[in-house]
Design a protein around this motif. Sequence first.
Motif, short mmCIF file in Angstrom:
data_model
loop_
_atom_site.label_atom_id
_atom_site.label_comp_id
_atom_site.label_asym_id
_atom_site.label_seq_id
_atom_site.Cartn_x
_atom_site.Cartn_y
_atom_site.Cartn_z
N VAL A 320 45.21 -50.07 54.87
CA VAL A 320 44.21 -49.95 53.80
C VAL A 320 43.08 -49.05 54.28
O VAL A 320 42.52 -49.24 55.34
CB VAL A 320 43.64 -51.34 53.42
N LYS A 321 42.77 -48.04 53.47
CA LYS A 321 41.71 -47.10 53.82
C LYS A 321 40.75 -46.95 52.66
O LYS A 321 41.16 -46.75 51.53
CB LYS A 321 42.29 -45.73 54.19
N GLY A 322 39.47 -47.04 52.95
CA GLY A 322 38.47 -46.79 51.92
C GLY A 322 38.23 -45.30 51.78
O GLY A 322 38.75 -44.49 52.55
N ASN A 323 37.47 -44.92 50.78
CA ASN A 323 37.10 -43.51 50.60
C ASN A 323 35.96 -43.21 51.54
O ASN A 323 34.79 -43.22 51.16
CB ASN A 323 36.71 -43.26 49.14
N ILE A 324 36.30 -42.98 52.82
CA ILE A 324 35.30 -42.89 53.88
C ILE A 324 35.28 -41.48 54.46
O ILE A 324 36.32 -40.91 54.76
CB ILE A 324 35.61 -43.89 55.01
N SER A 325 34.09 -40.91 54.59
CA SER A 325 33.97 -39.59 55.20
C SER A 325 32.87 -39.61 56.24
O SER A 325 31.78 -40.14 56.01
CB SER A 325 33.64 -38.54 54.13
N ASN A 326 33.16 -39.02 57.39
CA ASN A 326 32.14 -38.87 58.43
C ASN A 326 31.84 -37.40 58.67
O ASN A 326 31.25 -37.02 59.68
CB ASN A 326 32.64 -39.51 59.74
N HIS A 327 32.27 -36.54 57.72
CA HIS A 327 32.10 -35.10 57.90
C HIS A 327 30.77 -34.63 57.30
O HIS A 327 30.34 -35.15 56.28
CB HIS A 327 33.23 -34.34 57.21
N PRO A 328 30.15 -33.63 57.89
CA PRO A 328 29.00 -33.00 57.21
C PRO A 328 29.50 -32.22 56.01
O PRO A 328 30.65 -31.76 55.99
CB PRO A 328 28.43 -32.07 58.28
N ASP A 329 28.67 -32.06 55.00
CA ASP A 329 29.02 -31.23 53.85
C ASP A 329 28.73 -29.77 54.13
O ASP A 329 29.47 -28.89 53.71
CB ASP A 329 28.24 -31.69 52.61
N VAL A 330 27.62 -29.52 54.82
CA VAL A 330 27.18 -28.16 55.11
C VAL A 330 26.86 -28.03 56.59
O VAL A 330 26.20 -28.91 57.16
CB VAL A 330 25.91 -27.79 54.28
N VAL A 331 27.32 -26.95 57.20
CA VAL A 331 26.91 -26.61 58.56
C VAL A 331 26.13 -25.29 58.49
O VAL A 331 26.62 -24.31 57.93
CB VAL A 331 28.11 -26.46 59.51
N VAL A 332 24.91 -25.30 59.02
CA VAL A 332 24.05 -24.11 59.02
C VAL A 332 24.18 -23.40 60.36
O VAL A 332 23.97 -24.01 61.42
CB VAL A 332 22.59 -24.49 58.74
#
Length: 424
Positions: A320-332
């Motif tokens: 079972v996996k939730g809708n989980i994200s540990n990623h940045p959306d933007v990298v500057v």
Amino acid sequence: MSKIQAIRGMRTILPEEAPVWQWLESKVRSITWRYGYQEIRLPILEPVSLFERAIGESTDIVSKEMYNFLDKSGEHITLRPEGTSGCVRTIIENNMCYNNTQRLWYLGPMFRYERPQKGRLRQFTQFGVETFGMPGADIDAELIYMANDIFKALKVERYVRLEINSLGTLSERHEHRHQLVSYFEQHRNLLDEDSLLRLQSNPLRILDSKNPDMQSMIEGAPKLLDYLGSESHQHFDELCRLLDSAGIRYTINPRLVRGLDYYTRTVFEWITDELGSQGTICGGGRYDGLVELFSHKTLPASGFAIGIERLLLLLETVGVKGNISNHPDVVVTCEDPGQNIDALLLADQLRRHLPEFKVLSDFTGARIKRQHSNALKTGCRYIVTLNADSRTGLWDLKANLQETMRPDDIWKKLANRSVKTTAD
């Protein structure tokens, strides 16, 4: 030099693991909020005497598993092995149930000196719910409803099953205990070493033994349900009716006793077959006599606790996996290391105008190709680059499109593009 390691049975939650913890905790917090329960935050250190009186000196927790020590003032204290006793102490100390009822929950680390194994740690995290001032089967049923809702929210309800029992009142348990000891004495030659130790101190726990050589003998032991009085029977029958009304399936298990001395009447466990011997995910029940041990006042109480590590292990095991994200959306990023200040200010501008976006700045000073390579590894959606000519590049990785614009226009461009960064 000797290698520095974590203490056995106590582990660090790494950054890549933290999002699933946060997702699970958010689900649990949401459900407690919907039920109208309030959070309480208990101290990690408590007097040893609190648990000796509440749990019982003969239990494994007190006699073998607590982390006890003398502090600098000579007070005998311990790392808390469970949360109910500390919650009761708080209720009494702050007079929280004077003409009032309480519905409380807590989440935090507990400590027991056990043999570490999969699903069982010396420092473990427990979510607990405690209620005070309500004597009926209806509050017991509400607790089971809540636990059921948690398992539904986590999409594991089909992997767990509910078992219930009644331990009756203290006097009813004493009569059953007398008959139980007599029965086990007649079969003393079949008891293992652990059961022989429990025979006089805590014979109910023998019923919970997993020793396969003892199961047929245990099946023939006197059942506590046969010793219940009319009020205890009525309470248990009402609980069953309330569970039936909600469509919650359960099994009556006369051998279900729980591990702590303070339980009375209702006890319940949610069990899974997916984790081997560590199959109990949630346990709870009623403990009407516990407050009286400390204040000589009668106060009905009930609650339950869920082991978070074991629940996470179940989620992992069944996929079972939730809708989980540990990623940045933007990298500057920036072409010239001398632009770091401008890049920092640009990232700050994006965070202020786009609060739903997770923005990460690259301060490595590496060449732009390496910065882009590092950004790709993060799993981000966008790469923003401050060019040497003070223009700004926007790279949409999902659409594989690149544009160049003024720095002040970046956030306006991104504002039209939604990014979901948190668990649903």
